[in-house]
Design a protein around this motif. Sequence first.
Motif, PDB file in Angstrom:
ATOM      1  N   MET A 562       0.832  -1.195   0.000  1.00 19.56           N
ATOM      2  CA  MET A 562       0.000   0.000   0.000  1.00 19.56           C
ATOM      3  C   MET A 562       0.875   1.257   0.000  1.00 19.56           C
ATOM      4  N   THR A 563       2.022   1.220   0.670  1.00 21.34           N
ATOM      5  CA  THR A 563       2.941   2.368   0.660  1.00 21.34           C
ATOM      6  C   THR A 563       3.456   2.628  -0.751  1.00 21.34           C
ATOM      7  N   ARG A 566       0.608   4.177  -2.973  1.00 20.15           N
ATOM      8  CA  ARG A 566       0.358   5.591  -2.697  1.00 20.15           C
ATOM      9  C   ARG A 566       1.539   6.460  -3.162  1.00 20.15           C
ATOM     10  N   LEU A 569       1.208   6.830  -6.883  1.00 18.74           N
ATOM     11  CA  LEU A 569       0.034   7.651  -7.143  1.00 18.74           C
ATOM     12  C   LEU A 569       0.363   9.128  -6.948  1.00 18.74           C
ATOM     13  N   GLU A 570       1.118   9.455  -5.930  1.00 25.01           N
ATOM     14  CA  GLU A 570       1.519  10.833  -5.700  1.00 25.01           C
ATOM     15  C   GLU A 570       2.434  11.326  -6.838  1.00 25.01           C
ATOM     16  N   LYS A 573       0.288  12.214  -9.798  1.00 17.33           N
ATOM     17  CA  LYS A 573      -0.489  13.423  -9.571  1.00 17.33           C
ATOM     18  C   LYS A 573       0.381  14.672  -9.632  1.00 17.33           C
ATOM     19  N   ASP A 592      -7.040   7.723  -5.257  1.00 13.80           N
ATOM     20  CA  ASP A 592      -6.394   8.257  -4.067  1.00 13.80           C
ATOM     21  C   ASP A 592      -7.275   8.084  -2.829  1.00 13.80           C
ATOM     22  N   LYS A 593      -8.575   8.398  -2.966  1.00 16.17           N
ATOM     23  CA  LYS A 593      -9.472   8.278  -1.819  1.00 16.17           C
ATOM     24  C   LYS A 593      -9.633   6.827  -1.380  1.00 16.17           C
ATOM     25  N   ALA A 595      -7.431   4.457  -1.872  1.00 20.70           N
ATOM     26  CA  ALA A 595      -6.170   4.018  -1.285  1.00 20.70           C
ATOM     27  C   ALA A 595      -6.071   4.474   0.167  1.00 20.70           C
ATOM     28  N   LYS A 596      -6.534   5.723   0.414  1.00 23.61           N
ATOM     29  CA  LYS A 596      -6.554   6.211   1.786  1.00 23.61           C
ATOM     30  C   LYS A 596      -7.501   5.361   2.647  1.00 23.61           C
ATOM     31  N   SER A 599      -5.864   2.157   3.441  1.00 23.90           N
ATOM     32  CA  SER A 599      -4.860   2.364   4.480  1.00 23.90           C
ATOM     33  C   SER A 599      -5.503   2.468   5.851  1.00 23.90           C
TER      34      SER A 599
END
Length: 774
Positions: A562-563, A566, A569-570, A573, A592-593, A595-596, A599
């Motif tokens: 997951m790290t 993200r 993904l950053e 973006k 993004d949402k 993935a959050k 997490s």
Amino acid sequence: MIQICITSRLSSLPVVVAYKKGYFEEFGVKVTLHVNTHHKAIMPLLDAGRVEAGEVPTIAYLQDSFLKKSKLKRIYKGIYLYHSPLSFYSRFQFKPEDLTRNKAYILPVPHQYSVERLFAEKFLEEYAPKNPVKVRYIDTPGFLEEKEFLKPSCLGLVSDPFSSPFLRNFQDFANTLELPILNSKSFFPSTLLAFSGDAVLKTGREISGVLLAVKKAIDLLQNTNQLSTGNLWEDLQLSHFYPHLRVGETKNLLNAHPLIQKGIFSYKGDATTLNPLLKDVYFRLIRRVIQPDAVKAAFDFDEILSALEPKKVFDVRKLSSFQEPTETKLHAPSQINYRKLNAVRHLIVDVNSVVLDILQGNYNSRLNSDETLQLDNRVKVLVNSMLDSFNAKLELQREEITELENLISILEIKLDRSAVDLQYSEEKYRYLFEFSREAIALVDADTGSILEANNQFRSLTSYTRGDITKMNIEDIILGNQVSNQLRFGTDLSSDTMLSLPDVEIMLKDGSKLEVDISFTSILLSPKKRYQVQFRPNSERKEQERLQHEFISNVSHELRSPMTNIRGYLEFFKSDTSLPFNTEHKNMLEVIDKNAKRLSFLIENLLKLTTSREKDKEAEVIEIFDPVPVIEDVIHMNSHLAKGKPIEWDLALKKGFFLRGIKFEFSQIITNLYVNALKYTFKGKIGISIRETNGKIEITVEDTGIGIDPNYKNQIFDRFFRIPSSDNKKIGGTGLGLSIVKSLVDKMSGEIFVESTMGEGSKFTIYFPKVNISV
């Protein structure tokens, strides 16, 4: 229409069975049955031609045969109904020397001219020949027999256990005495079906139909196998004809009774069994010399039975039995010209007519009266007034009796059902209690004494039944955990449910065992009991350990990928050189949402594993409007509804505020909304928010597959999933509703669920309302 008059004694059963089974209609005869209380009422009705047929005592028919009457007034024999194995019964075993001439005894009989009367006289002559006693024979209806029999002055009763069932509980002299009359083993012809002379002259063919129907009913009664399987009492509802007999008693009488099997209901009979009674008693009773051949002719039914054999209707008037009465020389009584009678004789004739009407069941019959002041008319007015008063009281008593009978029937049914249910419940509870897989003990709430313990408890603790009955629950449970929670002997009126985890109990060998205990109160007025369940917790602890270990490992393994997700993904973006259009950017926002969210779920799983460490990490509490959060959840999960014919019903009113963590609230709505989407294949999904009684009410409703009511209380448990084929196809972890429940509790809220299989589910959450000024 043929009217047949019978008594409420079981001797009339063939006529009743023929009526209820429809045998009369089968032979083309329309019949009405009139139940009278006594044979004495039937005889004058037959004599006057008021009824066509009736049940009469055999000896009473014999007495009538030797009276000089016209054919119109004569009573004609038809067919035997009942044969009785008579015996003498008494409340006690008396001896001949106990009888004294200084005391007047009573003895109930069905009729003054009956076989029972002759049998009683013959018995007393044989039993006490040197000590004659004074006996008054009382004509007694069947429903008063037991009452008369129990009177102190009653010497005894001549009958049999079938027609008088209560006699089975009293002394039968045939069991102890060696008297010829008691050891003859004969069946005495007790009653027969007779016809009036008027009926014979007018309805010859209908009479043969009546005889054929009754003969068929007797054949049915003799077939005891049919009775035992057909349950005659319940099928035919005979209580109307025999109201004084108990229901259970009559069932036993009718279902394969040994006397029925031996032939008490028979149209064939041996009249010679009456010879000893007639020779010694009857001829002296009537004070008249009669030749034996004449008696034999009176009881000769061969011609009638032969005519009935083809089982076809015929004209009985062609039979000699209905042409020539017993006496060869008969003369009709003088024809009286009633017009020349004086007023008193007119009154006597009218009263006689009214009495016959009442005996026939017409209680509204009255004397003809006028407005004159003559003595006979004044008497008529007084008699009519007396009859009106009697009829009014009789009608009132009938209504009361009907109400009481209905109430008694209802109470009997409820009592029988309650007794059966109680017995079944007790046996079922005892079986479940003794062989339950759980270790269970029953404890007195007053003293704490152990009353009983099942097999599993005895195996767990090694205590025997004898040990258990001498022990108190506090002797087994170590420490004061129970005494602090339950105070034995107080507050016994209320229910109690108590669960105690990790409690140590003392086993018989002195060792200790750690168990989980649950107390459940059982109110057994006026006593209260506790049902105590003991569950060894070693298996539960091991499962919890493995569960926490598994969750911890999975959570840590999910953190690394997951790290990376993200991070990349950053990068996408933040890289402005990539040619992303508006739709691409919206997709990245959704990724993004989610993935959050993923997490956050991983963090929650980790928190489940560290709950025992009581991690009190500071969290930021917010005051927020729930509507934007709900709209955001709907937008992020809109892709799950693609391809489904689903409508949305949204009633989201802004302006309400909640206190809590906005992200945690979004997890509540997300889980409920996603579940609604997953389990609704077509129909409608609704989300609403409103104020109710000072609280914020949020509902998530769907028209999906619904929740099985058997699992309604388990859906908020961790890792629980309803076992069904739909759940296997849809998939899931069983954590969603568990997380919802814990987060709702954290926000000081309450959650309720309503669901119907096949119609959908409705989750309702209540949160405390927060003013914006806070």
